[in-house]
Design a protein around this motif. Structure first.
Motif, mmCIF file in Angstrom:
data_model
loop_
_atom_site.group_PDB
_atom_site.id
_atom_site.type_symbol
_atom_site.label_atom_id
_atom_site.label_comp_id
_atom_site.label_asym_id
_atom_site.label_seq_id
_atom_site.Cartn_x
_atom_site.Cartn_y
_atom_site.Cartn_z
ATOM 1 N N ALA A 107 -10.609 9.016 -20.719
ATOM 2 C CA ALA A 107 -9.648 8.977 -19.617
ATOM 3 C C ALA A 107 -9.221 7.540 -19.363
ATOM 4 C CB ALA A 107 -10.251 9.578 -18.354
ATOM 5 N N PHE A 108 -7.950 7.366 -19.023
ATOM 6 C CA PHE A 108 -7.393 6.055 -18.666
ATOM 7 C C PHE A 108 -6.937 6.120 -17.214
ATOM 8 C CE2 PHE A 108 -6.205 3.306 -22.480
ATOM 9 C CZ PHE A 108 -7.151 3.877 -23.320
ATOM 10 N N LEU A 109 -7.418 5.203 -16.398
ATOM 11 C CA LEU A 109 -7.033 5.157 -14.990
ATOM 12 C C LEU A 109 -6.532 3.748 -14.683
ATOM 13 C CD1 LEU A 109 -6.871 6.484 -12.226
ATOM 14 C CD2 LEU A 109 -9.285 5.986 -11.874
ATOM 15 N N GLY A 110 -5.242 3.647 -14.376
ATOM 16 C CA GLY A 110 -4.626 2.343 -14.193
ATOM 17 C C GLY A 110 -4.412 1.997 -12.740
ATOM 18 N N GLN A 137 -3.298 4.803 -9.287
ATOM 19 C CA GLN A 137 -3.628 5.003 -7.890
ATOM 20 C C GLN A 137 -2.466 5.567 -7.072
ATOM 21 O OE1 GLN A 137 -4.388 0.842 -8.313
ATOM 22 N NE2 GLN A 137 -3.747 0.459 -6.234
ATOM 23 N N GLY A 138 -1.263 5.604 -7.651
ATOM 24 C CA GLY A 138 -0.163 6.259 -6.967
ATOM 25 C C GLY A 138 -0.416 7.742 -6.741
ATOM 26 N N ARG A 139 -1.330 8.316 -7.503
ATOM 27 C CA ARG A 139 -1.691 9.726 -7.310
ATOM 28 C C ARG A 139 -2.201 9.952 -5.896
ATOM 29 N NH1 ARG A 139 -0.375 13.949 -9.914
ATOM 30 N NH2 ARG A 139 -0.780 12.844 -11.860
ATOM 31 N N ALA A 140 -2.922 8.970 -5.353
ATOM 32 C CA ALA A 140 -3.540 9.143 -4.045
ATOM 33 C C ALA A 140 -2.570 8.903 -2.902
ATOM 34 C CB ALA A 140 -4.746 8.199 -3.912
#
Length: 719
Positions: A107-110, A137-140
């Motif tokens: 997984a890649f989390l930027g 972090q725009g997901r949150a």
């Protein structure tokens, strides 16, 4: 370096211009008086941003925590990158699915403060590896904004620039407090007020922004959809004919899609717990659009169950009377009527919103209602109009534009699923324009005529968000770019348990953070942690995109400290280390055939300005929205995508059913493509699952049936 250097503030997404003086071994920052966004002004975050370069928490050399180890061990860059690449390739091969051309183990989390060039390489490296779990972090904060604006106007971005706000006659602020959270943007709001604009603030809190409002509506939290429904109803009542800037009368919609008293739209399937979206259709009249024969598309006259979209809007939102809305929002009915009258009389105005709106369970419906309101008023392209998502991270817009979320490739091209095995199937599913843009992107990514086959393909409907990935026991390696999930996001216990299950954790970051050090509280974990030190914002060149689509390029004004390197250099080195581990197998074909915009590693110079410009040119060629972005290197004021237009719809007349907006959520060909809007073709208010309140709209069925079904099947991750 002698003299001041132009840099961009790394904090919120307003995108203020700074002048950096690196003399005497220090960094002194001041506002750039010639910058169009801030005009020399700075908030406290921008004024103190230089302190991060001298923080005691900086990582200054690569380090490793071996499985079960109790200390950090310094490494050379070559050792760190080789070890990370070896582990990644081993996990990739062990978790490879040839059917999907993807790995389930990585997984890649930027982060959303990384430069555009860094995001371009980060997400590209992930897809070359076959990674499906790509998120940032725009997901949150604004994932609901992305889904809603994409479904309604085609592009998930602000429609105007902050400099347009002074032309507004009214400004509606929803769930946002710009006076304290975006103080430089609030200066433009203050200018609008000096020019006579009225300020309406809808927020349960008595914020600093609310204290300056002409009208403050302290509605019950989470009821914004109902309030906006009342405004839309008022606009429709004050619009005797066709609304401004729309062609709604040219389209008809199946009446079955209208909401009924049981809390469900037409097409509800009890056995599946979802909707049959074939009931949600536009039916263009062939006589108006010159189809070759009427048989190609049903005529409105021949469909007895069809009404115009404008009439559908009137029927649907006609239920949101001031009395009903007051009962739902627990706000004074007179205040609601006054807000509606002001908007209808003045018409030309802007809407600002933030997480207070977007992070609700009904966030997508709320943002769609904002867009429909502005479309009916003609405010999507007019001076003084607009929609402004107030975003909290410096490059959350650019990270989303360039493919930082799992369901999108750069330029918001839908990432292919197993339902689109060929490019032809992709075109049939998503349309001619996305397929054409994908044909432009793929040659810049792969050196093969069969490039489409190289892309990883997820199963349709499967969620690969950060929250879902952290809960997935198949995830064995996690690559973080400027991200600290243990410091915010999913519940800490969930994150800590996920990190303890990993075989490999790679943290690319300028600072020590809670995620990198998680093992100190669980020292028995076998997770190998590699920390790669990144340089800070004053030590690297590159571009960021602010919340109003303004792309701005900056130059480095000091050398990286210690052994730290720019993100661009680290990602380039990691790609070449991974490529060195490939073989002639079909599994490694995507990496072996990948085109890469930078040469072999050169630790002395690969992070410099020339490398950034090479990647920026690659973005220019590959991403259709950023076509022409290379000019920004010569423009201190920046450049707006697309095509340099500050107003979005001046440049992109979206080919949807109503020309520039989907009032009903669906395209002109009659097929439903907006998977991110599964709970209805129009925004509807529902009570949250645990709410003790009923709704007068459908008192016997107050909750969203799609949400209830997903929770019962345990297929929904609310975190």
């Amino acid at each position: 370096m002698v003299g001041d250097a132009n840099v961009i503030c790394p904090h919120c997404a307003v995108g203020c211009g700074l002048l950096a003086d690196p003399s005497d071994g220090e960094i002194r920052l001041r506002g750039n008086p010639h910058h169009p966004v801030n005009g020399g002004a700075l908030c406290v975050r921008g004024a103190t941003a230089a302190f991060e370069a001298f923080s005691r928490e900086r990582v200054l050399e690569p380090c490793i925590r071996t499985p079960g180890g109790r200390n950090w061990t310094p490494l050379s860059w070559e050792e760190a990158l080789t070890r990370a690449a070896d582990a990644l390739m081993q996990i990739r091969r062990q978790s490879w699915s040839e059917r999907q051309r993807a790995t389930s183990g990585i997984a890649f989390l930027g982060g959303a403060t990384a430069m555009n060039e860094d995001v371009w390489l980060f997400t590209r490296l992930a897809r070359h590896l076959g990674v499906l779990a790509i998120d940032h972090q725009g997901r949150a904060c604004h994932a609901a904004t992305t889904a809603a604006l994409r479904a309604t106007i085609g592009w998930p971005a602000a429609t105007h620039d902050y400099t347009d706000l002074p032309s507004a006659r009214w400004v509606l602020v929803l769930g946002s407090n710009p006076a304290e959270m975006h103080p430089i943007a609030a200066r433009w709001l203050r200018q609008a007020r000096l020019n006579g604009a009225r300020l309406i603030v809808v927020d349960p809190r008595a914020s600093r922004t609310a204290s300056a409002a002409d009208l403050h509506l302290a509605i019950r939290p989470g009821t914004d959809v109902a309030f906006l429904g009342a405004l839309i109803r008022g606009v429709l009542e004050h619009t005797p004919g066709n609304p401004l800037d729309t062609d709604a009368t040219r389209f008809v919609a199946r009446a079955a899609a209208l909401h009924s008293g049981n809390g469900r739209f037409g097409g509800w399937n009890e056995s599946t717990g979802g909707y049959d979206t074939s009931a949600w259709r536009y039916l263009p009249d062939p006589a108006l659009f010159g189809f070759e024969s009427a048989s190609r598309m049903p005529s409105s006259a021949g469909d007895s169950g069809a009404i115009t979209v404008l009439e559908a809007l009137r029927v649907h939102f006609g239920r949101y009377t001031p009395a009903v809305t007051a009962a739902i929002t627990q706000c004074d009915e007179e205040l609601i009527a006054r807000a509606g009258a002001l908007i209808c009389e003045q018409r030309r105005g802007a809407v600002l919103f933030s997480q207070g709106l977007a992070q609700q369970l009904s966030g997508v419906a709320s943002v769609r209602a904002v867009t429909i309101l502005q479309a009916l008023l003609g405010n999507l392209a007019a001076p003084g109009g607009g929609i402004y998502p107030m975003k909290g991270h410096a490059n959350v817009q650019g990270a989303t534009d360039l493919g930082g979320l799992f369901a999108d490739l750069p330029g918001y091209l839908p990432a292919p699923t197993m339902d689109e095995p060929t490019h032809g199937a992709y075109e049939k599913r998503y349309g001619t324009a996305p397929a054409a843009h994908l044909r432009e992107l793929l040659p810049s990514w792969y050196n093969t005529p069969d490039a489409y086959r190289m892309l990883p393909r997820r199963d349709a409907g499967v969620n690969h968000s950060a929250g879902a990935t952290l809960r997935n026991p198949a995830t064995r390696a996690l690559i973080l770019l400027g991200q600290n999930p243990l410091g915010g996001g999913a519940p800490p216990a969930v994150v800590r348990a996920a990190l303890a299950r990993l075989d490999l954790l790679v943290c690319i970051d300028p600072f020590w953070n809670e995620t990198a050090r998680f093992w100190e509280t669980v020292p028995t974990t076998r997770t190998e942690v590699i920390v790669l030190p990144a340089s800070t914002f004053t030590e690297r060149a590159g571009s960021r995109t602010n919340a109003c689509r303004r792309v701005q390029f900056q130059r480095a004004c000091r050398k990286p400290q210690g052994m730290s390197r720019p993100d661009l250099a680290i990602l380039n080195d990691l790609f070449h280390a991974v490529r060195a581990q490939t073989d002639d197998s079909q599994t490694d074909a995507a990496i072996r055939l990948a085109r890469w915009p930078l040469p072999l590693p050169d630790s002395a110079g690969i992070g410099n300005e020339a490398a950034c410009l090479a990647v920026l040119d690659d973005i220019d060629r590959g991403c259709h929205l950023y076509r022409g972005v290379s000019v920004t290197r010569h423009r201190p004021e920046g450049w707006h995508w697309p095509g340099g237009h500050a107003r979005l719809l001046d440049a992109h007349k979206v080919p949807t059913a109503t020309g520039s907006v989907r009032m009903w959520a669906g395209p002109a060909d009659g097929r439903w493509h907006d998977d991110a809007v599964p709970d209805g073709p129009l925004p509807e208010y529902y009570e949250p699952p645990a709410s003790p309140f009923a709704t007068p709209l459908h008192p016997a069925h107050p909750h969203n049936p799609v949400l209830e079904s997903a929770m019962q099947s345990r297929s929904l991750d609310l975190t």
